[in-house]
Design a protein around this motif. Structure first.
Motif, PDB file in Angstrom:
ATOM      1  N   THR A  11       0.717  -1.297   0.188  1.00  0.00           N
ATOM      2  CA  THR A  11      -0.210   0.373  -0.074  1.00  0.00           C
ATOM      3  C   THR A  11       0.791   1.239   0.462  1.00  0.00           C
ATOM      4  O   THR A  11       0.198   2.695   0.301  1.00  0.00           O
ATOM      5  N   THR A  12       1.705   1.055  -0.247  1.00  0.00           N
ATOM      6  CA  THR A  12       3.204   1.972   0.184  1.00  0.00           C
ATOM      7  C   THR A  12       3.033   2.806   0.655  1.00  0.00           C
ATOM      8  O   THR A  12       2.913   3.948   0.579  1.00  0.00           O
ATOM      9  N   GLY A  14       4.624   2.862   3.523  1.00  0.00           N
ATOM     10  CA  GLY A  14       6.709   3.206   3.991  1.00  0.00           C
ATOM     11  C   GLY A  14       7.376   3.070   4.941  1.00  0.00           C
ATOM     12  O   GLY A  14       8.496   3.267   5.620  1.00  0.00           O
ATOM     13  N   ALA A  15       6.179   1.873   5.676  1.00  0.00           N
ATOM     14  CA  ALA A  15       7.074   1.778   7.414  1.00  0.00           C
ATOM     15  C   ALA A  15       8.037   0.723   7.050  1.00  0.00           C
ATOM     16  O   ALA A  15       8.884   1.046   7.966  1.00  0.00           O
ATOM     17  N   CYS A  16       8.508  -0.193   6.241  1.00  0.00           N
ATOM     18  CA  CYS A  16       9.351  -1.064   5.829  1.00  0.00           C
ATOM     19  C   CYS A  16      10.165  -0.484   5.858  1.00  0.00           C
ATOM     20  O   CYS A  16      12.086  -0.681   5.642  1.00  0.00           O
ATOM     21  N   GLU A  17      10.743   0.688   4.694  1.00  0.00           N
ATOM     22  CA  GLU A  17      11.761   2.061   4.174  1.00  0.00           C
ATOM     23  C   GLU A  17      12.818   2.067   5.087  1.00  0.00           C
ATOM     24  O   GLU A  17      14.309   1.777   5.263  1.00  0.00           O
ATOM     25  N   PRO A  18      12.134   2.819   6.441  1.00  0.00           N
ATOM     26  CA  PRO A  18      12.946   2.932   7.748  1.00  0.00           C
ATOM     27  C   PRO A  18      13.509   1.923   8.521  1.00  0.00           C
ATOM     28  O   PRO A  18      14.259   2.264   9.394  1.00  0.00           O
ATOM     29  N   VAL A  19      13.177   1.173   8.253  1.00  0.00           N
ATOM     30  CA  VAL A  19      13.194   0.165   9.277  1.00  0.00           C
ATOM     31  C   VAL A  19      14.574  -1.508   8.886  1.00  0.00           C
ATOM     32  O   VAL A  19      14.976  -2.107   9.577  1.00  0.00           O
ATOM     33  N   CYS A  20      15.083  -1.101   7.254  1.00  0.00           N
ATOM     34  CA  CYS A  20      16.189  -1.550   6.594  1.00  0.00           C
ATOM     35  C   CYS A  20      17.343  -0.992   6.833  1.00  0.00           C
ATOM     36  O   CYS A  20      17.348  -0.128   6.901  1.00  0.00           O
ATOM     37  N   PRO A  21      18.092  -2.165   8.019  1.00  0.00           N
ATOM     38  CA  PRO A  21      19.331  -2.165   8.333  1.00  0.00           C
ATOM     39  C   PRO A  21      20.103  -1.902   7.134  1.00  0.00           C
ATOM     40  O   PRO A  21      21.685  -1.072   7.774  1.00  0.00           O
ATOM     41  N   VAL A  22      20.169  -1.869   6.433  1.00  0.00           N
ATOM     42  CA  VAL A  22      21.156  -1.811   4.399  1.00  0.00           C
ATOM     43  C   VAL A  22      21.083  -0.952   3.719  1.00  0.00           C
ATOM     44  O   VAL A  22      21.195  -1.055   2.422  1.00  0.00           O
ATOM     45  N   ILE A  25      15.558  -0.880   0.456  1.00  0.00           N
ATOM     46  CA  ILE A  25      14.084  -0.644   0.025  1.00  0.00           C
ATOM     47  C   ILE A  25      13.913   0.023   0.031  1.00  0.00           C
ATOM     48  O   ILE A  25      14.465   1.424   0.413  1.00  0.00           O
ATOM     49  N   HIS A  26      13.075   1.032  -1.490  1.00  0.00           N
ATOM     50  CA  HIS A  26      13.254   2.037  -2.215  1.00  0.00           C
ATOM     51  C   HIS A  26      11.440   2.733  -2.533  1.00  0.00           C
ATOM     52  O   HIS A  26      10.866   1.198  -2.604  1.00  0.00           O
ATOM     53  N   PRO A  27      11.325   3.624  -2.863  1.00  0.00           N
ATOM     54  CA  PRO A  27       9.825   3.894  -3.033  1.00  0.00           C
ATOM     55  C   PRO A  27       9.825   3.248  -4.370  1.00  0.00           C
ATOM     56  O   PRO A  27      10.627   3.935  -5.409  1.00  0.00           O
ATOM     57  N   GLY A  28       9.037   2.762  -4.813  1.00  0.00           N
ATOM     58  CA  GLY A  28       8.844   2.704  -6.318  1.00  0.00           C
ATOM     59  C   GLY A  28       7.735   3.135  -6.704  1.00  0.00           C
ATOM     60  O   GLY A  28       6.224   3.617  -6.403  1.00  0.00           O
ATOM     61  N   ASP A  29       7.143   2.316  -8.304  1.00  0.00           N
ATOM     62  CA  ASP A  29       5.780   3.519  -9.299  1.00  0.00           C
ATOM     63  C   ASP A  29       5.171   2.010  -9.475  1.00  0.00           C
ATOM     64  O   ASP A  29       5.860   1.602 -10.531  1.00  0.00           O
ATOM     65  N   PRO A  30       4.146   1.198  -8.893  1.00  0.00           N
ATOM     66  CA  PRO A  30       3.862   1.651  -7.700  1.00  0.00           C
ATOM     67  C   PRO A  30       3.933   1.337  -6.332  1.00  0.00           C
ATOM     68  O   PRO A  30       2.931   1.789  -5.623  1.00  0.00           O
ATOM     69  N   MET A  31       4.699   0.649  -6.067  1.00  0.00           N
ATOM     70  CA  MET A  31       4.709   0.176  -4.783  1.00  0.00           C
ATOM     71  C   MET A  31       6.159   0.255  -4.311  1.00  0.00           C
ATOM     72  O   MET A  31       6.790   0.091  -5.534  1.00  0.00           O
ATOM     73  N   TYR A  32       6.288  -0.009  -2.782  1.00  0.00           N
ATOM     74  CA  TYR A  32       8.585   0.092  -2.929  1.00  0.00           C
ATOM     75  C   TYR A  32       9.155  -1.261  -3.074  1.00  0.00           C
ATOM     76  O   TYR A  32       8.014  -2.490  -3.403  1.00  0.00           O
TER      77      TYR A  32
END
Length: 61
Positions: A11-12, A14-22, A25-32
């Motif tokens: 659902t984009t 964004g919860a996943c992006e900040p928890v990735c230690p490396v 994960i990047h925003p994409g179109d239409p999803m991460y």
């Protein structure tokens, strides 16, 4: 060997992006998206996804 990937249920939020230690994960179109080369398969993203859109799949190396 395995890999994490994001399904079309994303659902984009964004919860996943900040928890990735490396920072794999990047925003994409239409999803991460998850950079499979950078991902260390720690599962942090899977744990925080509110719609269970991140899965782990075993692959043959």
């Amino acid at each position: 060997m395995g890999t994490h990937y994001i399904m079309e249920d994303c659902t984009t939020c964004g919860a996943c992006e900040p928890v990735c230690p490396v920072e794999a994960i990047h925003p994409g179109d239409p999803m991460y998206t998850i950079d499979k080369d950078a991902c260390i398969d720690c599962g942090a993203c899977d744990d925080v996804c509110p719609v269970d859109a991140i899965k782990w799949e075993e692959t043959n190396a």
